[in-house]
Design a protein around this motif. Structure first.
Motif, PDB file in Angstrom:
ATOM      1  N   GLU A  79      52.896  22.263 -17.963  1.00 34.76           N
ATOM      2  CA  GLU A  79      53.400  22.891 -16.847  1.00 34.76           C
ATOM      3  C   GLU A  79      52.472  24.056 -16.190  1.00 34.76           C
ATOM      4  N   ASN A  80      51.065  23.917 -16.970  1.00 37.50           N
ATOM      5  CA  ASN A  80      50.228  24.737 -16.215  1.00 37.50           C
ATOM      6  C   ASN A  80      49.844  24.442 -14.801  1.00 37.50           C
ATOM      7  N   THR A  81      49.759  25.390 -14.097  1.00 41.03           N
ATOM      8  CA  THR A  81      49.065  25.299 -12.656  1.00 41.03           C
ATOM      9  C   THR A  81      47.838  25.779 -12.007  1.00 41.03           C
ATOM     10  N   THR A  82      47.132  26.485 -12.914  1.00 42.88           N
ATOM     11  CA  THR A  82      45.834  26.923 -12.892  1.00 42.88           C
ATOM     12  C   THR A  82      44.803  26.408 -13.509  1.00 42.88           C
ATOM     13  N   VAL A  83      43.470  26.293 -13.268  1.00 43.26           N
ATOM     14  CA  VAL A  83      42.387  25.805 -14.106  1.00 43.26           C
ATOM     15  C   VAL A  83      41.299  26.750 -14.253  1.00 43.26           C
ATOM     16  N   THR A  84      40.757  26.605 -15.673  1.00 43.20           N
ATOM     17  CA  THR A  84      39.595  27.925 -15.848  1.00 43.20           C
ATOM     18  C   THR A  84      38.341  26.683 -15.818  1.00 43.20           C
ATOM     19  N   ILE A  85      37.338  27.338 -15.173  1.00 40.50           N
ATOM     20  CA  ILE A  85      35.987  26.678 -15.090  1.00 40.50           C
ATOM     21  C   ILE A  85      35.349  27.427 -15.920  1.00 40.50           C
ATOM     22  N   THR A  86      34.308  26.606 -17.037  1.00 40.29           N
ATOM     23  CA  THR A  86      33.604  27.660 -17.936  1.00 40.29           C
ATOM     24  C   THR A  86      32.145  26.899 -17.640  1.00 40.29           C
ATOM     25  N   GLY A  92      23.153  31.274 -24.581  1.00 36.00           N
ATOM     26  CA  GLY A  92      23.677  32.591 -24.265  1.00 36.00           C
ATOM     27  C   GLY A  92      25.114  32.668 -24.005  1.00 36.00           C
ATOM     28  N   ASP A  93      25.479  33.592 -23.027  1.00 33.46           N
ATOM     29  CA  ASP A  93      27.008  33.790 -22.731  1.00 33.46           C
ATOM     30  C   ASP A  93      27.400  32.840 -21.905  1.00 33.46           C
ATOM     31  N   ASP A  94      28.467  32.314 -21.725  1.00 39.92           N
ATOM     32  CA  ASP A  94      28.884  31.285 -20.970  1.00 39.92           C
ATOM     33  C   ASP A  94      29.524  32.100 -19.560  1.00 39.92           C
ATOM     34  N   TRP A 108      28.152  28.721  -7.250  1.00 39.76           N
ATOM     35  CA  TRP A 108      27.183  28.413  -8.516  1.00 39.76           C
ATOM     36  C   TRP A 108      26.865  29.789  -9.142  1.00 39.76           C
ATOM     37  N   PRO A 109      26.872  29.866 -10.713  1.00 43.50           N
ATOM     38  CA  PRO A 109      26.441  30.900 -11.176  1.00 43.50           C
ATOM     39  C   PRO A 109      25.113  31.603 -10.807  1.00 43.50           C
ATOM     40  N   PHE A 138      19.378  33.188 -14.702  1.00 43.43           N
ATOM     41  CA  PHE A 138      20.423  32.029 -14.589  1.00 43.43           C
ATOM     42  C   PHE A 138      19.650  30.907 -14.389  1.00 43.43           C
ATOM     43  N   ASP A 139      18.390  30.808 -15.037  1.00 43.69           N
ATOM     44  CA  ASP A 139      17.568  29.497 -14.992  1.00 43.69           C
ATOM     45  C   ASP A 139      18.425  28.448 -15.552  1.00 43.69           C
ATOM     46  N   TRP A 140      19.390  28.627 -16.781  1.00 44.29           N
ATOM     47  CA  TRP A 140      19.910  27.635 -17.317  1.00 44.29           C
ATOM     48  C   TRP A 140      20.712  26.661 -16.580  1.00 44.29           C
ATOM     49  N   VAL A 141      21.238  27.262 -15.280  1.00 49.24           N
ATOM     50  CA  VAL A 141      22.159  26.424 -14.496  1.00 49.24           C
ATOM     51  C   VAL A 141      21.504  25.582 -13.606  1.00 49.24           C
ATOM     52  N   ARG A 142      20.011  25.399 -13.671  1.00 51.35           N
ATOM     53  CA  ARG A 142      19.541  24.281 -13.100  1.00 51.35           C
ATOM     54  C   ARG A 142      18.443  23.536 -13.691  1.00 51.35           C
ATOM     55  N   PRO A 143      17.927  22.457 -13.592  1.00 48.99           N
ATOM     56  CA  PRO A 143      18.533  21.650 -12.548  1.00 48.99           C
ATOM     57  C   PRO A 143      19.704  20.878 -12.790  1.00 48.99           C
TER      58      PRO A 143
END
Length: 246
Positions: A79-86, A92-94, A108-109, A138-143
């Motif tokens: 019944e949940n109507t929201t989403v969590t994006i991690t 390190g920390d998400d 984008w982070p 934030f080097d870890w979010v790319r490529p």
């Protein structure tokens, strides 16, 4: 005495007659009593629906020189109507973006925009003394980066950093993307902005120290060479004349 026996025998007869009557009536009574209903078994009800989560849209995109992730998910059995994006940081920390609608887009982070949505910062770059320098937290979010979508069930997918195009840049202006050929080494500084009116930057002088020759310079060299040839011819003529006189 005989009378007493007769009375006793009559009594026994009455008891036997009553037992026989009760025994005869018992089957009939049993036939008229309703039988208890059987309890419902678990197989009478359908099994509960297993929660599922699917992604109809999971698309990195560039809009106004800003990197985004566009998404749309569908969940069943909840019944949940929201989403969590991690955004999953392997070292390190998400980065968690909670209570989001089931479809939309997120920054984008490491990307930062102002109130109007214009870009101020990009992941993988930092601004130092007016120049953009490659490398930040934030080097870890790319490529590419793993992204977990959670409603009640969850789903993990890999998102590639959106590439730049002639109409949209996902890196600071005037910089070379760190994931493309010709990238600067970490710590290399690059201009913070392109020249005015889109004019290309001035070319650096050659490393040897020689200046490039213009057309006028080449013409001067040709004239000087011709003069030297003429002078040589005059000298040869004078030497021949002297040998003839002698």
């Amino acid at each position: 005495m005989a009378h007493a026996r007769t009375a006793a025998g009559a009594a026994v007869g009455l008891v036997l007659s009553g037992a026989i009557a009760v025994a005869a009536a018992a089957p009939a009574l049993a036939d008229t009593m309703p039988s208890p209903s059987s309890s419902p078994s678990s197989t009478d009800y359908p099994p509960p629906e297993v929660p599922t989560l699917t992604a109809q849209i999971f698309q990195p995109e560039c809009d106004g020189d800003v990197p985004y992730l566009r998404y749309a998910v569908t969940a069943t059995g909840t019944e949940n109507t929201t989403v969590t994006i991690t955004w999953l940081n392997p070292g390190g920390d998400d980065v968690v973006q909670a209570d989001l609608p089931m479809s939309g887009r997120v920054l984008w982070p490491g990307a930062v925009v102002d109130a109007s949505g214009a870009p101020l910062d990009w992941p993988g770059w930092r601004l130092e003394n007016g120049v953009w320098v490659e490398g930040d937290e934030f080097d870890w979010v790319r490529p590419s980066v793993d992204v977990k979508l959670e409603v009640n069930p969850e789903l993990t997918m890999t998102a590639a950093y959106p590439p730049s195009s002639p109409n949209c840049a996902t890196n600071p202006p005037g910089t070379v993307p760190p994931d493309e050929p010709g990238e600067p080494t970490p710590g290399t500084t690059v201009p913070a902005a392109v020249p005015a009116d889109g004019a290309p930057p001035a070319a650096a002088p050659p490393a040897s120290g020689f200046l490039p020759q213009t057309g006028a310079g080449v013409a001067g060299l040709v004239a000087a060479a011709a003069a030297l040839v003429a002078a040589g011819g005059v000298a040869v003529g004078v030497a021949r004349r002297r040998r003839t006189d002698h």
